[in-house]
Write an enzyme that holds these catalytic residues in place. Sequence first.
Site, mmCIF file in Angstrom:
data_model
loop_
_atom_site.group_PDB
_atom_site.id
_atom_site.type_symbol
_atom_site.label_atom_id
_atom_site.label_comp_id
_atom_site.label_asym_id
_atom_site.label_seq_id
_atom_site.Cartn_x
_atom_site.Cartn_y
_atom_site.Cartn_z
ATOM 1 N N CYS A 2 -22.831 2.445 135.609
ATOM 2 C CA CYS A 2 -21.193 3.594 135.383
ATOM 3 C C CYS A 2 -21.305 2.691 133.598
ATOM 4 C CB CYS A 2 -20.744 3.483 136.031
ATOM 5 S SG CYS A 2 -20.987 4.614 137.620
ATOM 6 N N ARG A 28 -27.208 1.957 131.766
ATOM 7 C CA ARG A 28 -26.203 1.582 132.889
ATOM 8 C C ARG A 28 -26.017 2.237 134.116
ATOM 9 N NH1 ARG A 28 -22.489 -2.387 131.164
ATOM 10 N NH2 ARG A 28 -21.544 -2.034 133.260
ATOM 11 N N TRP A 75 -23.701 6.030 137.313
ATOM 12 C CA TRP A 75 -24.966 5.716 138.370
ATOM 13 C C TRP A 75 -24.155 5.641 139.963
ATOM 14 C CZ3 TRP A 75 -25.199 1.745 142.805
ATOM 15 C CH2 TRP A 75 -26.193 1.721 143.174
ATOM 16 N N ASN A 101 -15.335 2.790 135.907
ATOM 17 C CA ASN A 101 -16.685 1.926 136.098
ATOM 18 C C ASN A 101 -16.476 0.782 137.551
ATOM 19 O OD1 ASN A 101 -19.400 0.043 136.055
ATOM 20 N ND2 ASN A 101 -18.735 -1.228 134.436
ATOM 21 N N GLY A 102 -16.587 0.826 138.327
ATOM 22 C CA GLY A 102 -17.080 -0.240 139.680
ATOM 23 C C GLY A 102 -16.951 1.178 140.996
ATOM 24 N N GLU A 482 -42.399 -11.283 140.338
ATOM 25 C CA GLU A 482 -42.014 -11.258 139.434
ATOM 26 C C GLU A 482 -42.454 -9.620 138.945
ATOM 27 O OE1 GLU A 482 -39.071 -10.553 137.660
ATOM 28 O OE2 GLU A 482 -39.403 -9.697 135.956
ATOM 29 N N LYS A 486 -42.417 -5.492 138.974
ATOM 30 C CA LYS A 486 -42.335 -5.069 137.269
ATOM 31 C C LYS A 486 -42.887 -3.271 138.327
ATOM 32 C CE LYS A 486 -39.748 -6.144 135.521
ATOM 33 N NZ LYS A 486 -38.883 -7.460 135.571
ATOM 34 N N GLU A 489 -40.826 -1.249 140.661
ATOM 35 C CA GLU A 489 -39.688 -0.187 139.788
ATOM 36 C C GLU A 489 -39.799 0.514 138.762
ATOM 37 O OE1 GLU A 489 -36.346 -3.021 137.533
ATOM 38 O OE2 GLU A 489 -38.294 -4.387 137.017
ATOM 39 N N HIS A 505 -51.449 -14.664 157.932
ATOM 40 C CA HIS A 505 -50.821 -14.427 159.047
ATOM 41 C C HIS A 505 -50.869 -13.071 159.155
ATOM 42 C CE1 HIS A 505 -51.177 -19.406 159.067
ATOM 43 N NE2 HIS A 505 -50.963 -19.175 157.811
ATOM 44 N N LYS A 604 -29.140 -0.997 134.250
ATOM 45 C CA LYS A 604 -29.707 -1.824 134.083
ATOM 46 C C LYS A 604 -28.424 -3.071 134.590
ATOM 47 C CE LYS A 604 -31.711 -4.646 130.919
ATOM 48 N NZ LYS A 604 -33.114 -5.182 131.287
HETATM 49 C C1 F6R Z 1 -35.833 -6.223 137.476
HETATM 50 C C2 F6R Z 1 -34.264 -6.033 136.961
HETATM 51 C C3 F6R Z 1 -33.343 -6.696 138.018
HETATM 52 C C4 F6R Z 1 -32.023 -7.624 137.071
HETATM 53 C C5 F6R Z 1 -31.034 -7.966 138.278
HETATM 54 C C6 F6R Z 1 -30.705 -8.847 138.446
HETATM 55 O O1 F6R Z 1 -36.563 -6.172 136.178
HETATM 56 O O2 F6R Z 1 -34.302 -6.642 135.611
HETATM 57 O O3 F6R Z 1 -33.602 -7.181 139.455
HETATM 58 O O4 F6R Z 1 -32.902 -8.801 137.085
HETATM 59 O O5 F6R Z 1 -30.319 -6.547 137.970
HETATM 60 O O6 F6R Z 1 -29.548 -8.860 136.833
HETATM 61 P P1 F6R Z 1 -28.701 -9.423 136.161
HETATM 62 O O7 F6R Z 1 -30.491 -11.222 135.690
HETATM 63 O O8 F6R Z 1 -27.834 -9.303 134.474
HETATM 64 O O9 F6R Z 1 -28.130 -10.634 136.927
#
Ligand code: F6R
Length: 609
Positions: A2, A28, A75, A101-102, A482, A486, A489, A505, A604
């Site tokens: 949010c 956000r 969100w 927000n929250g 990682e 990517k 997502e 396994h 984000k």
């Molecule tokens: C993936 C991504 C998320 C963040 C996670 C933690 O591309 O961006 O998995 O890494 O939500 O976010 P932060 O680093 O802001 O705590």
Amino acid sequence: MCGIFGYIGRRPEAVKLVVDGLKLLDYRGYDSAGYVALSEGKFISVKKVGKVAELEASLSDLLTPSNIAIAHTRWATHGKPTEINAHPHFDDQSSLTVVHNGIIENHDAIREMLQKKGIIFSSETDSEVIPQLIGYYYKGDLLKAVQKAVGKLKGAFAIVLMHKNHPDELICVARECPLAIGIGKEEMFIASDAHAFLTHTKKVIYLHSSEIAVIKRETIEAFDGNAVPITKESEDLDIDVEKISKGHFPHYMLKEIYEQPQSVSNALLSRYSDEYGTAILDELGMTDEELYKIQRIIILGCGTSFHAGLLGGYMLEERARIPVQVEISSEFRYKNPIIQENTLAIAISQSGETADTIAAMRELREKGAKIIGICNVQGSTLAREANASLFLRAGPEIGVASTKAFTSQLILLALITLRFARMRTMSQKEGKDFINALTCLPTQIRSILDHADLIEKIANKYASYENFFFLGRRFMYPTAMEGALKLKEIAYVNANAYPAGEMKHGPIALVDDKCIIVAFCSDSVTYPKILNDLMELKARNGKIIAIAPEGSRELFSIADDIIIIPRTIDELTPLLAALPAQHFAYCVAKKRGTEIDKPRNLAKSVTVG
Ligand code: F6R
């Protein structure tokens, strides 16, 4: 999670200002967006399902003149993403309005109590209890009503509210969710992330710890959680305006991938000594003696930050020989962890606002651990609450998929490793070699990006496949995690990450000619092993894309496609291998036509736990 934007001031175009501000916050959350302005004693409000762009498209040229407005991009947590559930929310008299927000944890109890008093709710959201409760307590003194209501709310929240009877003020509250106030000339801006008002002002104060502020066009009156007046000092934001635009790139994610030679250089800047072959981390605020006493390290993070943490764990154990425990914050906080004396915790978070990481950090602090934050956002909750913070200096990361923050996190973890290792096991010569490898990285990253065309060609070839395995061993395993994250997502493709040795396994049962294996083969110790693993997968008709260092000739007869990256030391090869993984995911997503910068269901900054 949010985004909030508010304006009060001399200009009559408050609606345009808040919607423009909201556009910079829609990473956000983008399930719905809305605004409300106060004009000639009336609330004018518009809400739309979808992104801020939908809201913007509905604005006419003849916007209602107003010099006070608030806006929100959502969100969804409680209630579907509908117009009714979109913010702003109102009390049942439509006298006051709130953006939030929250999460309000006790919303059910408050809703029930208010409904018994005859108050009628219009949405399914937890947020609506806020204006309704404040409205219920309001007897002419708005601040008092807000203070009373906030005292009853449980959970984490940032709130901005506006009341018809108080047309010259906005009231803000921040408890465990970020809220920044930008101070302009006869005008004030309020935003979830300060960079959203950067084009208007760089002078900022941050609210936190249940602080409440009454904001007028020229004054801010602040109170702590006990209603005691406090003085808030402003600070100057150190961010360039051009860093928050896409420039000539079609997506923020691509821009941020290409920024990595610079962001990696920034993370290194003045943080090492060539002469002594060690890292200079004055920001830690710890003496050599204190560092030497550390017996154990706990690293915390979520998502990409967790993957960086895993790699930090490998580096620290390998080079500094300190036991390291790396934990996903959302699990760790419920584990009742055992903290021994001389434990150092490293909390990693790009945003510095991830609720689970903050909660886990608080748990550790209560149990006596010292906390170092690795973070990109100054003034964030993590940066404020950690004993010390190392900032990434990566500039704002706007693309929801983290890219440059990951590589900068690795740099800081490598520097911490160097510092600890030099005090314990590493010679000066080895330290100098480590620094040499670090300083070569920006050029090496550039050389990978110079071959982005080949990565795109390979990505296009495999973009229509639905099942991917991302494999690696040792340093390459978290890198594979990682890479898979990517792809999942942003391209919405099922990608499983495994240590390559685990395939036999169980998961190998899934391998056939429709299965793509992305193999990270840059770890020198396990290189011969992964060749064997790949042979077994090739025998089952799996198609193999290998990411490998120069000179990996053995792979030519095994892999269907190879992406070559420069050679470096094992500790740093995850950083180089991440680049093709990021770009591969980007290109697959582009080919599949998904929303790259704002993938579905994501936000984000995850400020709810
Ligand atoms: C993936 C991504 C998320 C963040 C996670 C933690 O591309 O961006 O998995 O890494 O939500 O976010 P932060 O680093 O802001 O705590």
